[in-house]
Structure formats: structure tokens, C-alpha cells
Design an enzyme around this catalytic site. Structure first.
Site, PDB file in Angstrom:
ATOM      1  N   ILE A  19       0.806  -1.225   0.000  1.00 48.41           N
ATOM      2  CA  ILE A  19       0.000   0.000   0.000  1.00 48.41           C
ATOM      3  C   ILE A  19       0.838   1.274   0.000  1.00 48.41           C
ATOM      4  CG2 ILE A  19      -1.980  -1.096   1.105  1.00 48.41           C
ATOM      5  CD1 ILE A  19      -1.069   0.068   3.751  1.00 48.41           C
ATOM      6  N   GLY A  22       8.158   4.200   0.256  1.00 46.91           N
ATOM      7  CA  GLY A  22       8.833   5.448   0.558  1.00 46.91           C
ATOM      8  C   GLY A  22      10.316   5.336   0.346  1.00 46.91           C
ATOM      9  N   GLY A  23      11.037   6.344   0.822  1.00 38.93           N
ATOM     10  CA  GLY A  23      12.468   6.383   0.606  1.00 38.93           C
ATOM     11  C   GLY A  23      13.236   5.327   1.369  1.00 38.93           C
ATOM     12  N   VAL A  27       5.440  -0.518   2.652  1.00 41.19           N
ATOM     13  CA  VAL A  27       4.391  -0.696   3.645  1.00 41.19           C
ATOM     14  C   VAL A  27       3.318  -1.621   3.072  1.00 41.19           C
ATOM     15  CG1 VAL A  27       2.716   0.436   5.159  1.00 41.19           C
ATOM     16  CG2 VAL A  27       4.824   1.631   4.505  1.00 41.19           C
ATOM     17  N   LYS A  42       5.670  -2.469   8.004  1.00 44.45           N
ATOM     18  CA  LYS A  42       6.654  -1.637   7.298  1.00 44.45           C
ATOM     19  C   LYS A  42       7.971  -2.393   7.231  1.00 44.45           C
ATOM     20  CE  LYS A  42       6.621   2.706   7.408  1.00 44.45           C
ATOM     21  NZ  LYS A  42       6.847   4.088   6.978  1.00 44.45           N
ATOM     22  N   ASP A 134      11.296  13.832  11.161  1.00 46.46           N
ATOM     23  CA  ASP A 134      10.839  13.753   9.757  1.00 46.46           C
ATOM     24  C   ASP A 134       9.363  14.127   9.669  1.00 46.46           C
ATOM     25  OD1 ASP A 134      11.250  13.348   7.022  1.00 46.46           O
ATOM     26  OD2 ASP A 134      10.588  11.272   7.119  1.00 46.46           O
TER      27      ASP A 134
END
Length: 354
Positions: A19, A22-23, A27, A42, A134
Site C-alpha cells: 500500500i 517510501g524512501g 508498507v 513496514k 521527519d
């Protein structure tokens, strides 16, 4: 490493759907087959480095798991699957603030509500001695049940503790929302999160990122001056956002003071702010001063390895959804007065000029 949908992680979490990507992680929507509940898994791309890294990962995971706040996505489990680190979190059905930005400007009342909830989550975490590092729109989840939750709390600490990124001088965070002290490699406190939240709220109110350009321009711009805050936002927003994005961390309000300020605001404006029609600003933007080629070695020593790492494109946390795309070091559309300094910086890093 990407895990296959349909496989099990730690013989407990059945992966059902990818779903997000990211960097630093993928996930998955998954099912905890022991407790029969939906979860988010994750899978971190980094591997723990040796026994020391694994112990640090476990220690940091226990610290993050102790966070219990209605505005923070709960960490349910953590571990290693074939030496790859993974986290299991509560599954939040909804969208992200970054996707909400793409739909159009937000009314001030909505920005106030979202900002207050994120600030309250940060205030709680800071009391526990944890800095997010972040804060960005992609990490703010807007649940279908109207909840506002801050995700990826402690991810930076988990990666930092289990690997040697900090020792290598890599910056942790997304370049569009980094605080100046993150860029320069300074000591981090909750003030860095407050700065990032200020940039995010400013973007929510105006529809524009406060700092734009190539990665190197974005990095150096925030070292030179605070972002422009349009006076048309109203006195309360101008005062709050100016304080939150001060260059000096000690001049910024704490997260709990941000909560109090947003509690005391009834959102002076009910309609979204339109940059196209309301362009009055507090001051003219200063010229971007990037150290030139003769001082390139001083740049690395004075600005810090973190800034150089950003220009080189070494990021630990952050996804394409929120970050400026990586571009050539000196693209053709860069202003003439910036080309020589940026070429010198590129040469200092790579040993040749493009």
C-alpha cells in the site's frame, strides 16, 4: 528487498497488499493471524549491522512502543525477518495530508485542527525525550474517522541506532521540511520538529512550499533566511508561523506552546488563502548566497557533512511523494549567478564539474 504478497513475516503477519513505498521502506496491509486483526507492516530497506545493530534496534523499538497517544500511530511489534528489520503498526484507513494538499487549498479552520493535533502529538513525544525528525505531510494521516495521526515516530531513531548512517554523515529527514540545524548537522531537539511543522502549516495555508528549487538550492535557502510568511494570512498566523520557523532553534515556541496558540485561535479566516490574488509578503526574499568554488572546502567544514550529503542525494528517511525530485547538480534553468557556486560545490563532492 521487496517481500511477496501472500507471504508471512515472522510466521505471524500475512501480507495482503503493498500500500505504500517510501524512501526507506515498503508498507503492506497485513493480517495478524494470531490476533485476527488488520495491521500495517513496514519493511525497512536497511539491515541491522551486526549484533550491536540488532540490540540497538530492539532497544529503540521498545522506546517507541512505549509512546501511547491518540495522535500517534501505535507501534505494535518489531523484529527481524531474514535479517531485514520490520515494524508492525496499527492500520489507519484514510489518506495523507500530502494527498489532501493535491486536492486543493485547505480552509484555515481545517489547518488549525490538523496543526493542533500534530503539535499535541509532538508535545507528548518531546516530553518522553523523542524527536520525530521527519515531520512532513506524508507522515500525517487523516483517518476516515476524522482522526489526525502522526506516523513514523521513531523511525529515524530506529535506523540511526541499528545502522551507521549518522557516523557516515547522512542526513535523516525529507529535504523540503528539514530544519536548518538538521542541514548543518547541529544538535537536534524538539525545536527541529516545530520548524518542520511550521513549514507544513505554511504550505497548507498557501498551497506553496516555502522553499522551492533544486535540492541544493532548497538546502542552502533555509540556512540564509526564514521562509516568507504572507501578511494576508492574518496577524495570528503570521506571528505563530514566523516564530515556528525562526532560524535560531531557541527562538521557536515549544510544541505545547503551539498547541496553546492554535487553541486560542478561532481561525481568523474561514476561506482558504489564495496566493494568486493575495501576494503581499513581509519582506523581499534575500539573494541566495551559496559558497563559491574557492571556499568549497570551507563549505564542507562549516555547513556540515549533512548539507553535502543532501546535495549528493544521500537520504535515509523520506519518500518521493513529499521530496523534491532529484535533478542534475546544475540544471539549465538555474539562475546565472548560481551556476558557478553550484558547479564548484559539485566539483568538491564528485571531483569534476558537469
Amino acid at each position: 528487498m521487496t517481500w511477496e504478497v501472500g507471504s508471512r513475516v515472522a510466521d505471524r503477519y500475512l501480507l495482503e497488499e503493498l500500500i505504500g513505498r517510501g524512501g526507506m521502506a515498503d508498507v503492506y496491509r497485513a493480517t495478524d493471524v494470531q490476533l485476527h486483526r488488520p495491521v500495517a507492516v513496514k519493511a525497512l530497506r536497511e539491515q541491522a549491522e551486526g549484533e550491536t545493530g540488532r540490540l540497538r534496534f530492539a532497544t529503540e523499538a521498545r522506546t517507541v512502543a512505549r509512546l501511547s497517544h491518540p495522535g500517534i500511530v501505535t507501534l505494535l511489534d518489531a523484529g527481524l525477518n531474514d535479517e531485514q528489520m520490520f515494524l508492525v503498526m496499527e492500520l489507519v484507513d484514510g489518506t495523507t495530508l500530502s494527498r489532501r494538499f493535491a486536492e486543493g487549498l485547505l480552509a484555515h479552520a481545517e489547518v488549525t485542527r490538523i496543526g493542533r493535533e500534530v503539535a499535541a502529538a509532538l508535545a507528548y513525544a518531546h516530553e518522553q525525550g523523542i524527536v520525530h525528525r521527519d515531520v512532513k505531510p506524508g507522515n500525517v494521516l487523516l483517518g476516515n474517522d476524522d482522526r489526525v495521526l502522526l506516523a513514523d515516530f521513531g523511525i529515524a531513531q530506529l535506523v540511526d541506532g541499528a545502522t551507521r548512517h549518522t557516523a557516515m554523515g547522512q542526513a535523516i529527514g525529507s529535504p523540503a521540511y528539514l530544519a536548518p540545524e538538521q542541514v548543518s548537522g547541529g544538535d537536534l531537539s524538539g525545536a527541529a520538529d516545530v520548524y518542520s511543522l511550521g513549514l507544513m502549516l505554511l504550505e497548507a495555508l498557501t498551497g506553496e512550499r516555502p522553499f522551492r528549487g533544486t535540492t541544493s538550492e532548497v538546502v542552502y535557502a533555509r540556512l540564509q533566511a526564514p521562509p516568507l510568511v504572507p501578511s494576508g494570512l492574518g496577524e495570528r498566523w503570521v506571528e505563530l508561523l514566523t516564530a515556528m520557523t525562526a532560524l535560531d532553534p531557541s527562538a521557536r515556541p515549544t510544541a505545547d506552546r503551539v498547541v496553546a496558540a492554535l487553541d486560542g485561535s478561532d481561525a481568523e479566516r474561514t476561506a482558504p488563502f489564495d496566493l494568486a490574488t493575495e501576494t503581499q509578503v513581509l519582506r523581499e526574499p534575500p539573494p541566495l548566497q551559496v559558497p563559491g568554488r574557492p571556499r568549497r572546502l570551507q563549505v564542507m567544514a562549516g555547513v556540515g557533512v549533512a548539507a553535502i550529503a543532501l546535495v549528493a542525494g544521500w537520504f535515509v528517511v523520506g519518500g518521493a511523494e513529499d521530496d523534491n525530485p532529484m535533478v542534475p547538480p546544475v540544471p539549465t534553468d538555474v539562475r546565472t549567478d548560481l551556476r558557478a557556486p553550484l558547479a564548484g560545490l559539485h566539483e568538491a563532492i564528485h571531483g569534476s564539474t558537469p
